[in-house]
Design a protein around this motif. Structure first.
Motif, PDB file in Angstrom:
ATOM      1  N   LEU A 193       9.258 -10.640   9.230  1.00  0.00           N
ATOM      2  CA  LEU A 193       8.758 -11.608  10.202  1.00  0.00           C
ATOM      3  C   LEU A 193       9.681 -11.490  11.408  1.00  0.00           C
ATOM      4  O   LEU A 193      10.799 -11.999  11.386  1.00  0.00           O
ATOM      5  CB  LEU A 193       8.788 -13.023   9.629  1.00  0.00           C
ATOM      6  CG  LEU A 193       8.252 -14.149  10.509  1.00  0.00           C
ATOM      7  CD1 LEU A 193       6.778 -13.929  10.822  1.00  0.00           C
ATOM      8  CD2 LEU A 193       8.458 -15.500   9.836  1.00  0.00           C
ATOM      9  N   GLY A 194       9.231 -10.758  12.429  1.00  0.00           N
ATOM     10  CA  GLY A 194      10.137 -10.421  13.517  1.00  0.00           C
ATOM     11  C   GLY A 194      11.231  -9.515  12.976  1.00  0.00           C
ATOM     12  O   GLY A 194      10.966  -8.499  12.335  1.00  0.00           O
ATOM     13  N   GLU A 195      12.474  -9.907  13.212  1.00  0.00           N
ATOM     14  CA  GLU A 195      13.600  -9.126  12.711  1.00  0.00           C
ATOM     15  C   GLU A 195      14.079  -9.602  11.342  1.00  0.00           C
ATOM     16  O   GLU A 195      15.008  -9.040  10.771  1.00  0.00           O
ATOM     17  CB  GLU A 195      14.768  -9.214  13.713  1.00  0.00           C
ATOM     18  CG  GLU A 195      14.451  -8.641  15.080  1.00  0.00           C
ATOM     19  CD  GLU A 195      14.091  -7.173  15.026  1.00  0.00           C
ATOM     20  OE1 GLU A 195      14.779  -6.430  14.299  1.00  0.00           O
ATOM     21  OE2 GLU A 195      13.121  -6.760  15.695  1.00  0.00           O
ATOM     22  N   VAL A 196      13.446 -10.647  10.816  1.00  0.00           N
ATOM     23  CA  VAL A 196      13.879 -11.252   9.557  1.00  0.00           C
ATOM     24  C   VAL A 196      13.198 -10.577   8.370  1.00  0.00           C
ATOM     25  O   VAL A 196      11.961 -10.484   8.312  1.00  0.00           O
ATOM     26  CB  VAL A 196      13.578 -12.768   9.535  1.00  0.00           C
ATOM     27  CG1 VAL A 196      14.045 -13.390   8.219  1.00  0.00           C
ATOM     28  CG2 VAL A 196      14.232 -13.466  10.717  1.00  0.00           C
ATOM     29  N   ASP A 197      13.992 -10.093   7.431  1.00  0.00           N
ATOM     30  CA  ASP A 197      13.468  -9.529   6.193  1.00  0.00           C
ATOM     31  C   ASP A 197      13.096 -10.691   5.268  1.00  0.00           C
ATOM     32  O   ASP A 197      13.960 -11.441   4.808  1.00  0.00           O
ATOM     33  CB  ASP A 197      14.526  -8.640   5.531  1.00  0.00           C
ATOM     34  CG  ASP A 197      13.997  -7.890   4.311  1.00  0.00           C
ATOM     35  OD1 ASP A 197      13.046  -8.379   3.680  1.00  0.00           O
ATOM     36  OD2 ASP A 197      14.561  -6.831   3.985  1.00  0.00           O
ATOM     37  N   MET A 245       7.684 -23.257   8.087  1.00  0.00           N
ATOM     38  CA  MET A 245       8.407 -21.984   8.092  1.00  0.00           C
ATOM     39  C   MET A 245       9.881 -22.197   8.433  1.00  0.00           C
ATOM     40  O   MET A 245      10.747 -21.483   7.912  1.00  0.00           O
ATOM     41  CB  MET A 245       7.771 -20.999   9.066  1.00  0.00           C
ATOM     42  CG  MET A 245       8.324 -19.576   8.942  1.00  0.00           C
ATOM     43  SD  MET A 245       8.250 -18.895   7.253  1.00  0.00           S
ATOM     44  CE  MET A 245       6.483 -18.756   7.013  1.00  0.00           C
ATOM     45  N   GLU A 246      10.182 -23.168   9.265  1.00  0.00           N
ATOM     46  CA  GLU A 246      11.582 -23.487   9.550  1.00  0.00           C
ATOM     47  C   GLU A 246      12.306 -23.884   8.266  1.00  0.00           C
ATOM     48  O   GLU A 246      13.437 -23.454   8.020  1.00  0.00           O
ATOM     49  CB  GLU A 246      11.668 -24.623  10.577  1.00  0.00           C
ATOM     50  CG  GLU A 246      11.251 -24.210  11.989  1.00  0.00           C
ATOM     51  CD  GLU A 246      11.154 -25.403  12.926  1.00  0.00           C
ATOM     52  OE1 GLU A 246      11.524 -26.532  12.503  1.00  0.00           O
ATOM     53  OE2 GLU A 246      10.699 -25.219  14.065  1.00  0.00           O
ATOM     54  N   SER A 247      11.660 -24.697   7.449  1.00  0.00           N
ATOM     55  CA  SER A 247      12.253 -25.125   6.181  1.00  0.00           C
ATOM     56  C   SER A 247      12.422 -23.952   5.223  1.00  0.00           C
ATOM     57  O   SER A 247      13.434 -23.828   4.536  1.00  0.00           O
ATOM     58  CB  SER A 247      11.383 -26.200   5.519  1.00  0.00           C
ATOM     59  OG  SER A 247      11.309 -27.358   6.321  1.00  0.00           O
ATOM     60  N   VAL A 248      11.417 -23.074   5.180  1.00  0.00           N
ATOM     61  CA  VAL A 248      11.471 -21.923   4.287  1.00  0.00           C
ATOM     62  C   VAL A 248      12.618 -20.998   4.671  1.00  0.00           C
ATOM     63  O   VAL A 248      13.407 -20.557   3.824  1.00  0.00           O
ATOM     64  CB  VAL A 248      10.128 -21.156   4.316  1.00  0.00           C
ATOM     65  CG1 VAL A 248      10.248 -19.813   3.609  1.00  0.00           C
ATOM     66  CG2 VAL A 248       9.025 -21.992   3.666  1.00  0.00           C
ATOM     67  N   LEU A 249      12.730 -20.693   5.946  1.00  0.00           N
ATOM     68  CA  LEU A 249      13.777 -19.781   6.399  1.00  0.00           C
ATOM     69  C   LEU A 249      15.162 -20.402   6.306  1.00  0.00           C
ATOM     70  O   LEU A 249      16.163 -19.688   6.135  1.00  0.00           O
ATOM     71  CB  LEU A 249      13.492 -19.334   7.833  1.00  0.00           C
ATOM     72  CG  LEU A 249      12.224 -18.492   8.026  1.00  0.00           C
ATOM     73  CD1 LEU A 249      12.022 -18.158   9.496  1.00  0.00           C
ATOM     74  CD2 LEU A 249      12.271 -17.224   7.189  1.00  0.00           C
ATOM     75  N   ALA A 250      15.237 -21.726   6.398  1.00  0.00           N
ATOM     76  CA  ALA A 250      16.535 -22.400   6.293  1.00  0.00           C
ATOM     77  C   ALA A 250      17.078 -22.355   4.869  1.00  0.00           C
ATOM     78  O   ALA A 250      18.297 -22.373   4.658  1.00  0.00           O
ATOM     79  CB  ALA A 250      16.402 -23.855   6.756  1.00  0.00           C
ATOM     80  N   ASP A 251      16.175 -22.302   3.885  1.00  0.00           N
ATOM     81  CA  ASP A 251      16.594 -22.246   2.476  1.00  0.00           C
ATOM     82  C   ASP A 251      15.650 -21.313   1.724  1.00  0.00           C
ATOM     83  O   ASP A 251      14.789 -21.757   0.960  1.00  0.00           O
ATOM     84  CB  ASP A 251      16.563 -23.659   1.875  1.00  0.00           C
ATOM     85  CG  ASP A 251      17.120 -23.708   0.451  1.00  0.00           C
ATOM     86  OD1 ASP A 251      17.626 -22.661  -0.025  1.00  0.00           O
ATOM     87  OD2 ASP A 251      17.038 -24.781  -0.182  1.00  0.00           O
TER      88      ASP A 251
END
Length: 321
Positions: A202-206, A108-114
């Protein structure tokens, strides 16, 4: 949040929804609002495999080595996975011994980073073998693995010579079932007349516009509505998906591996108010339940993942009544 109820004991299927599908547009959430259903897709994939099994086109106990694309087989075998000992049944029941790339926080870190990155099926399988060694031998124990369903998607495409989306749609008869708010994202066009997708968080992330390929190949990939998911769940458990009752019995048969009581073939087993229920959850905030004792199927969606515990509490209260 939205919940839809169907099933043989429900005279008139109905649902209730509160909140907004898109706050910026003031668009309300409804029973026909589509959302990404993530791992609820696994039940559809497993049912498709079992449809091919009852047609004699697949052997559930066949080793996967010769069924996989050569590139995927090489990735697994060169990292110590015994594809000659791993079967379709192992993949379906999460007893394959495959590490779960989807549950690793690095994914998920990789997904959110890009978020725009277009993932391939092979990339996801490579993440699994790179993140950690095999947590166990095939057939030994239940260990949930998105990676296993990515492999099932590949096998379905190779066996049928069709794209996964087409195989699932045809085998499970989406169109004749009236599932007009369900489609495979990116691969299929949104059905004519379907509402716009709800925004998901996901939390505050759209996370609505994260590239769908991060969860597209069998572990997830479907977009659906609460009405469609409840309808399919009722159809599955009430004998309207498979040609023979023995096929559903095979899907629900308990395996011989450790912790097999928790998960069968594409479906979880749980107890609600002392009653055995079948269920599956989706990462972004979706859930489906079926209670054999009461003949009730429920599907529930929340647009914010952190709201899923409250959603499950509401759904289980409904089953317990």
């Amino acid at each position: 949040m939205v919940v839809f109820v169907a099933g043989k004991s429900i005279a008139k299927p109905a649902g209730v929804a509160v909140g907004l599908a898109d706050a910026s547009a003031g668009r309300p959430l409804g029973v026909d609002t589509p959302l990404r259903i993530a791992s609820n897709t696994k039940t559809f994939v497993a049912a498709t495999v079992l449809r091919l099994w009852e047609q004699g086109r697949l052997d559930l106990d066949a080793p996967i080595g010769s069924l996989l694309s050569p590139g995927l087989e090489r990735v697994l075998s060169t990292h110590g996975y015994a594809t000659a000992a791993m079967t379709i049944r192992h993949l379906l029941s999460h007893s394959s011994g495959l590490y779960d790339h989807g549950d690793d926080p690095r994914f998920m870190e990789s997904v959110l980073a890009d978020p725009a990155h277009a993932w391939t099926r092979e990339e996801l399988v490579r993440l699994s073998v790179a993140y950690a060694p095999s947590p166990g031998k095939p057939g030994a124990a239940f260990r949930y693995s998105d990676t296993g369903y990515v492999l099932l998607g590949d096998i379905l495409e190779r066996v049928t010579a069709q794209p996964l989306a087409a195989v699932v749609r045809e085998a499970l008869r989406f169109d004749s079932r009236g599932m007009t708010s369900t489609w495979w994202e990116i691969v299929e066009p949104q059905p004519s007349g379907a509402e716009p997708r709800a925004r998901q968080f996901l939390g505050e992330v759209d996370v609505t516009d994260i590239n769908a390929t991060m969860d597209l190949y069998g572990g997830g990939g479907l977009v659906s509505s609460a009405r469609d998911l409840a309808t399919f769940t009722a159809d599955l458990f009430e004998g309207r998906v498979f040609e023979r009752p023995e096929t559903l019995a095979e899907m629900l048969r308990k395996g011989s591996h450790q912790e097999a009581e928790e998960y069968r073939l594409g479906i979880s087993v749980t107890s609600v108010a002392g009653r055995e229920c079948y269920s599956h959850l989706g990462f972004w905030g979706t859930a489906a339940y079926y209670s054999p004792n009461t003949g009730i199927a429920l599907a529930g969606f929340t647009t914010a993942r952190q709201g899923r515990p409250q959603l499950l509490e509401i759904m289980e209260r409904a089953i317990a009544q």
